[in-house]
Design a protein around this motif. Structure first.
Motif, PDB file in Angstrom:
ATOM      1  N   GLN A   1       0.719  -1.230   0.020  1.00 45.58           N
ATOM      2  CA  GLN A   1      -0.133  -0.160   0.116  1.00 45.58           C
ATOM      3  C   GLN A   1       0.797   1.290  -0.079  1.00 45.58           C
ATOM      4  OE1 GLN A   1      -2.270  -0.876   3.778  1.00 45.58           O
ATOM      5  NE2 GLN A   1      -4.141  -0.841   2.342  1.00 45.58           N
ATOM      6  N   LEU A   2       1.992   1.273   0.770  1.00 39.65           N
ATOM      7  CA  LEU A   2       2.735   2.335   0.897  1.00 39.65           C
ATOM      8  C   LEU A   2       3.446   2.701  -0.585  1.00 39.65           C
ATOM      9  CD1 LEU A   2       3.911   4.596   2.638  1.00 39.65           C
ATOM     10  CD2 LEU A   2       5.578   3.043   3.492  1.00 39.65           C
ATOM     11  N   LEU A   3       4.026   1.547  -1.232  1.00 38.67           N
ATOM     12  CA  LEU A   3       4.755   1.626  -2.233  1.00 38.67           C
ATOM     13  C   LEU A   3       4.016   2.153  -3.353  1.00 38.67           C
ATOM     14  CD1 LEU A   3       7.376   1.840  -3.404  1.00 38.67           C
ATOM     15  CD2 LEU A   3       7.345  -0.779  -3.924  1.00 38.67           C
ATOM     16  N   SER A   4       2.657   1.720  -3.429  1.00 38.78           N
ATOM     17  CA  SER A   4       1.505   2.142  -4.656  1.00 38.78           C
ATOM     18  C   SER A   4       1.183   3.678  -4.183  1.00 38.78           C
ATOM     19  CB  SER A   4       0.247   1.245  -4.100  1.00 38.78           C
ATOM     20  OG  SER A   4       0.245  -0.131  -4.420  1.00 38.78           O
ATOM     21  N   PHE A   5       1.204   3.996  -2.881  1.00 38.03           N
ATOM     22  CA  PHE A   5       1.077   5.494  -2.542  1.00 38.03           C
ATOM     23  C   PHE A   5       1.932   6.279  -3.138  1.00 38.03           C
ATOM     24  CE2 PHE A   5       1.935   8.804   0.429  1.00 38.03           C
ATOM     25  CZ  PHE A   5       0.971   9.710   0.122  1.00 38.03           C
ATOM     26  N   GLY A   6       3.250   5.774  -3.267  1.00 36.96           N
ATOM     27  CA  GLY A   6       4.422   6.661  -3.452  1.00 36.96           C
ATOM     28  C   GLY A   6       4.357   6.737  -5.063  1.00 36.96           C
ATOM     29  N   LEU A   7       4.155   5.458  -5.667  1.00 39.14           N
ATOM     30  CA  LEU A   7       4.388   5.417  -7.068  1.00 39.14           C
ATOM     31  C   LEU A   7       3.284   6.338  -7.825  1.00 39.14           C
ATOM     32  CD1 LEU A   7       5.314   1.765  -7.751  1.00 39.14           C
ATOM     33  CD2 LEU A   7       6.897   4.056  -8.013  1.00 39.14           C
ATOM     34  N   ILE A   8       1.976   6.402  -7.081  1.00 34.92           N
ATOM     35  CA  ILE A   8       1.077   7.059  -7.609  1.00 34.92           C
ATOM     36  C   ILE A   8       1.325   8.831  -7.451  1.00 34.92           C
ATOM     37  CG2 ILE A   8      -1.296   7.894  -7.125  1.00 34.92           C
ATOM     38  CD1 ILE A   8      -2.021   4.911  -6.377  1.00 34.92           C
ATOM     39  N   ARG A   9       1.980   9.170  -6.542  1.00 34.23           N
ATOM     40  CA  ARG A   9       2.366  10.339  -6.278  1.00 34.23           C
ATOM     41  C   ARG A   9       3.428  10.683  -7.185  1.00 34.23           C
ATOM     42  NH1 ARG A   9       1.445  12.809  -0.777  1.00 34.23           N
ATOM     43  NH2 ARG A   9       3.142  14.254  -1.225  1.00 34.23           N
ATOM     44  N   LEU A  10       4.209   9.710  -7.641  1.00 34.05           N
ATOM     45  CA  LEU A  10       5.453  10.089  -8.810  1.00 34.05           C
ATOM     46  C   LEU A  10       4.728  10.168 -10.131  1.00 34.05           C
ATOM     47  CD1 LEU A  10       8.273  10.104  -9.536  1.00 34.05           C
ATOM     48  CD2 LEU A  10       8.191   7.616  -9.715  1.00 34.05           C
ATOM     49  N   LEU A  11       3.801   9.514 -10.277  1.00 34.37           N
ATOM     50  CA  LEU A  11       2.877   9.533 -11.540  1.00 34.37           C
ATOM     51  C   LEU A  11       2.310  10.832 -11.746  1.00 34.37           C
ATOM     52  CD1 LEU A  11       1.759   5.816 -11.850  1.00 34.37           C
ATOM     53  CD2 LEU A  11       3.290   7.001 -13.493  1.00 34.37           C
ATOM     54  N   ASP A  12       1.723  11.244 -10.571  1.00 36.60           N
ATOM     55  CA  ASP A  12       0.936  12.660 -10.617  1.00 36.60           C
ATOM     56  C   ASP A  12       2.193  13.731 -10.885  1.00 36.60           C
ATOM     57  OD1 ASP A  12      -1.455  11.674  -9.820  1.00 36.60           O
ATOM     58  OD2 ASP A  12      -1.141  12.034  -7.792  1.00 36.60           O
TER      59      ASP A  12
ATOM     60  N   GLY B   1      -3.126   8.608 -20.760  1.00 40.72           N
ATOM     61  CA  GLY B   1      -3.868   7.439 -20.533  1.00 40.72           C
ATOM     62  C   GLY B   1      -3.111   6.298 -19.924  1.00 40.72           C
ATOM     63  N   ASP B   2      -1.956   6.034 -20.481  1.00 43.34           N
ATOM     64  CA  ASP B   2      -1.028   4.768 -19.888  1.00 43.34           C
ATOM     65  C   ASP B   2      -0.470   5.286 -18.500  1.00 43.34           C
ATOM     66  OD1 ASP B   2      -1.192   3.306 -22.347  1.00 43.34           O
ATOM     67  OD2 ASP B   2       1.047   3.775 -22.939  1.00 43.34           O
ATOM     68  N   LEU B   3      -0.316   6.464 -18.113  1.00 46.65           N
ATOM     69  CA  LEU B   3       0.079   6.708 -17.102  1.00 46.65           C
ATOM     70  C   LEU B   3      -1.160   6.762 -15.911  1.00 46.65           C
ATOM     71  CD1 LEU B   3       2.169  10.063 -17.278  1.00 46.65           C
ATOM     72  CD2 LEU B   3       3.072   7.772 -17.099  1.00 46.65           C
ATOM     73  N   GLU B   4      -2.415   7.133 -16.282  1.00 47.87           N
ATOM     74  CA  GLU B   4      -3.554   6.742 -15.747  1.00 47.87           C
ATOM     75  C   GLU B   4      -3.997   5.293 -15.317  1.00 47.87           C
ATOM     76  OE1 GLU B   4      -5.540   8.754 -13.900  1.00 47.87           O
ATOM     77  OE2 GLU B   4      -4.143  10.295 -14.263  1.00 47.87           O
TER      78      GLU B   4
END
Length: 168
Positions: A55-66, A152-155
């Motif tokens: 969950q933590l790594l997902s959160f970080g990667l989502i922030r990176l993608l943003d 779209g790919d980033l989303e």
């Protein structure tokens, strides 16, 4: 196609994966070790979210993608921006993105003039400018991706990652 994901059994080393294209396909692994430092996410913010492991790594990667999305959408045709991915003790690597009239050109690049432990999202551009950086090409291949497909790919990557935040 561009995808960002992680190794679900990772340890902070070689646990991030960036994949671009199909022919030629490019796959890069990197460490998540400096990810939260780069994103300037405090220990307090992490604790307040009560996230662990995947969950933590997902959160970080989502922030990176943003962060990537904000950089991509802020450049005009003819301009370039750097999207960091590989934050190492000895170098940083990522994608050099050039905006063109209707699409983007992506090239994997790296530099040893900046290090993962010493760079953050708020000072990346200043460090690139102050060091008069010339990025080295990791491979000679480049990809042309239209804006709709790229964003779209980033989303899609964010959607896949968000499933780890809220498992069914």
């Amino acid at each position: 196609m561009i995808r960002l994901t992680f190794d679900k059994t990772g340890t902070g080393h070689d646990d991030l994966f960036l994949r671009i294209g199909t022919e030629p396909a490019y796959l890069k692994t990197a460490d998540s070790y400096y990810l939260f430092d780069f994103l300037e996410i405090s220990d307090e913010e992490i604790k307040s979210k009560n996230l662990k492991g995947q969950q933590l790594l997902s959160f970080g990667l989502i922030r990176l993608l943003d962060y990537w999305t904000s950089r991509i959408t802020s450049i005009e045709p003819g301009q370039c921006t750097f999207l960091p991915f590989d934050l190492s003790d000895e170098y940083i690597g990522g994608l050099l993105i050039e905006a063109r009239t209707t699409d983007f050109k992506l090239k994997p690049v790296w530099t040893d003039q900046i290090h993962g432990y010493a760079v953050g999202q708020s000072n990346l551009d200043a460090q690139i400018k102050n060091n008069d950086l010339l990025f080295k090409h990791e491979v000679e291949t480049e990809w042309i991706i239209d804006q709709q497909t790229l964003l779209g790919d980033l989303e899609l990557s964010k959607k896949d990652l968000s499933e780890h935040l809220h498992p069914h």
